[in-house]
Design an enzyme around this catalytic site. Structure first.
Site, mmCIF file in Angstrom:
data_model
loop_
_atom_site.group_PDB
_atom_site.id
_atom_site.type_symbol
_atom_site.label_atom_id
_atom_site.label_comp_id
_atom_site.label_asym_id
_atom_site.label_seq_id
_atom_site.Cartn_x
_atom_site.Cartn_y
_atom_site.Cartn_z
ATOM 1 N N HIS A 1 0.820 -1.211 0.000
ATOM 2 C CA HIS A 1 0.000 0.000 0.000
ATOM 3 C C HIS A 1 0.853 1.261 0.000
ATOM 4 O O HIS A 1 1.968 1.268 0.523
ATOM 5 C CB HIS A 1 -0.880 0.052 1.255
ATOM 6 C CG HIS A 1 -1.658 -1.194 1.518
ATOM 7 N ND1 HIS A 1 -1.462 -1.977 2.640
ATOM 8 C CD2 HIS A 1 -2.621 -1.796 0.792
ATOM 9 C CE1 HIS A 1 -2.292 -3.010 2.597
ATOM 10 N NE2 HIS A 1 -3.002 -2.929 1.487
ATOM 11 N N HIS B 1 0.970 4.714 1.897
ATOM 12 C CA HIS B 1 0.464 5.250 3.164
ATOM 13 C C HIS B 1 0.573 6.772 3.182
ATOM 14 O O HIS B 1 1.303 7.369 2.402
ATOM 15 C CB HIS B 1 1.220 4.621 4.337
ATOM 16 C CG HIS B 1 0.737 3.231 4.662
ATOM 17 N ND1 HIS B 1 0.218 2.893 5.888
ATOM 18 C CD2 HIS B 1 0.682 2.108 3.909
ATOM 19 C CE1 HIS B 1 -0.129 1.610 5.889
ATOM 20 N NE2 HIS B 1 0.154 1.106 4.703
ATOM 21 N N HIS C 1 -3.490 4.021 5.251
ATOM 22 C CA HIS C 1 -3.462 4.037 3.788
ATOM 23 C C HIS C 1 -3.780 5.439 3.268
ATOM 24 O O HIS C 1 -4.620 6.144 3.827
ATOM 25 C CB HIS C 1 -4.507 3.080 3.218
ATOM 26 C CG HIS C 1 -4.275 1.639 3.577
ATOM 27 N ND1 HIS C 1 -5.147 0.647 3.221
ATOM 28 C CD2 HIS C 1 -3.271 1.036 4.255
ATOM 29 C CE1 HIS C 1 -4.707 -0.511 3.659
ATOM 30 N NE2 HIS C 1 -3.568 -0.296 4.299
ATOM 31 N N HIS D 1 -11.800 0.678 2.063
ATOM 32 C CA HIS D 1 -10.681 -0.131 1.588
ATOM 33 C C HIS D 1 -11.175 -1.157 0.572
ATOM 34 O O HIS D 1 -12.302 -1.650 0.665
ATOM 35 C CB HIS D 1 -10.032 -0.839 2.784
ATOM 36 C CG HIS D 1 -8.956 -1.794 2.391
ATOM 37 N ND1 HIS D 1 -7.778 -1.393 1.822
ATOM 38 C CD2 HIS D 1 -8.887 -3.147 2.473
ATOM 39 C CE1 HIS D 1 -7.015 -2.454 1.584
ATOM 40 N NE2 HIS D 1 -7.670 -3.526 1.968
ATOM 41 N N HIS E 1 -9.211 2.861 -1.371
ATOM 42 C CA HIS E 1 -8.219 3.887 -1.057
ATOM 43 C C HIS E 1 -7.324 4.074 -2.280
ATOM 44 O O HIS E 1 -7.011 3.107 -2.987
ATOM 45 C CB HIS E 1 -7.342 3.452 0.116
ATOM 46 C CG HIS E 1 -8.100 3.139 1.363
ATOM 47 N ND1 HIS E 1 -7.594 2.325 2.351
ATOM 48 C CD2 HIS E 1 -9.323 3.540 1.797
ATOM 49 C CE1 HIS E 1 -8.466 2.233 3.339
ATOM 50 N NE2 HIS E 1 -9.529 2.962 3.018
ATOM 51 N N ASP F 1 -4.452 1.634 -2.128
ATOM 52 C CA ASP F 1 -4.688 0.185 -2.138
ATOM 53 C C ASP F 1 -4.102 -0.442 -3.397
ATOM 54 O O ASP F 1 -4.725 -0.444 -4.460
ATOM 55 C CB ASP F 1 -6.190 -0.117 -2.063
ATOM 56 C CG ASP F 1 -6.792 0.180 -0.711
ATOM 57 O OD1 ASP F 1 -6.038 0.306 0.272
ATOM 58 O OD2 ASP F 1 -8.033 0.280 -0.635
ATOM 59 N N HIS G 1 3.430 -5.290 3.992
ATOM 60 C CA HIS G 1 2.951 -5.871 5.245
ATOM 61 C C HIS G 1 3.351 -7.338 5.383
ATOM 62 O O HIS G 1 3.692 -8.001 4.405
ATOM 63 C CB HIS G 1 1.427 -5.750 5.325
ATOM 64 C CG HIS G 1 0.952 -4.336 5.465
ATOM 65 N ND1 HIS G 1 0.690 -3.759 6.687
ATOM 66 C CD2 HIS G 1 0.691 -3.378 4.531
ATOM 67 C CE1 HIS G 1 0.276 -2.516 6.499
ATOM 68 N NE2 HIS G 1 0.271 -2.254 5.207
ATOM 69 N N ARG H 1 3.936 -4.096 9.644
ATOM 70 C CA ARG H 1 4.637 -3.445 8.539
ATOM 71 C C ARG H 1 6.084 -3.933 8.529
ATOM 72 O O ARG H 1 6.817 -3.721 9.490
ATOM 73 C CB ARG H 1 4.555 -1.932 8.713
ATOM 74 C CG ARG H 1 3.101 -1.466 8.812
ATOM 75 C CD ARG H 1 2.932 -0.030 9.264
ATOM 76 N NE ARG H 1 1.509 0.283 9.424
ATOM 77 C CZ ARG H 1 0.988 1.486 9.379
ATOM 78 N NH1 ARG H 1 1.781 2.550 9.219
ATOM 79 N NH2 ARG H 1 -0.309 1.667 9.524
#
Length: 196
Positions: free
Chosen positions: A85, A87, A103, A111, A120, A123, A160, A177
């Protein structure tokens, strides 16, 4: 093409090895590989605390069809699937990269997956590692922007520990993360490199 030149200089051998087998998700780019770029951004992915064996990079480039995204990560568990993603904050200073915020979601959407109508902006789905722990992804995304008020410049990229399930709000239940990198202007970085 600027992106191709940067990638060749940075990691030709790594990319040739990675491209030799199929590491691609269902929404990858296929074809002649020619992307007419206007702006290019990059992010060097550094491991969070406890994940020191991981490393990688992400490149973003404007094309006529959207933003071309190239991601390459090494050191993952064989066959692992990892949420991927953009962020909201370009801050990877926290040992667990929590300083990067959530995000990137300038439109207040739910999401979702990269193909979702509502999602998002950040995403980008999942990275899938091969048997050697290498994940390589190429795709075109139509929601990312490299200019204007919702530009991703100065945001961060997070990888992630777990897969994004595309459903759990607001994170996709992707877990900790493990890698974080700040998105910078690749053209400026390249100019600065040659200036010194």
């Amino acid at each position: 093409m600027k992106l191709k030149t940067i990638l060749t200089a940075a990691s030709a051998a790594v990319l040739l090895a990675a491209c030799g087998s199929d590491h691609h998700d269902a929404h990858n780019v296929h074809g002649d590989g020619e992307h007419i770029g206007q702006r290019s951004f990059s992010a060097t992915l550094n491991p969070t605390e406890g994940n020191e064996g991981l490393h990688g990079f992400v490149m973003f480039e404007d094309t006529a069809d959207g933003v071309f995204v190239l991601a390459h990560v090494e050191g993952l568990d064989a066959g692992g699937v990892h949420g991927f993603h953009v962020h909201e904050y370009g801050d990877c200073s926290d040992p667990e990269a929590m300083s990067a915020g959530g995000h990137f979601n300038p439109h207040g959407a739910d999401h979702g997956s990269p193909q979702s109508t509502e999602r998002h902006v950040g995403d980008l789905g999942n990275l899938r590692a091969d048997d050697a722990g290498i994940a390589h992804l190429e795709m075109i995304d139509t929601k990312l922007e490299l200019s204007g008020p919702h530009s991703i410049l100065g945001k961060s990229v997070i990888v992630h520990a777990q897969p994004d399930d595309y459903q759990t709000q607001p994170t996709g239940d992707a877990g900790a993360r493990v890698l974080c990198g700040v998105i910078v202007d690749a053209d400026i970085d390249e100019h600065d490199h040659h200036a010194h």
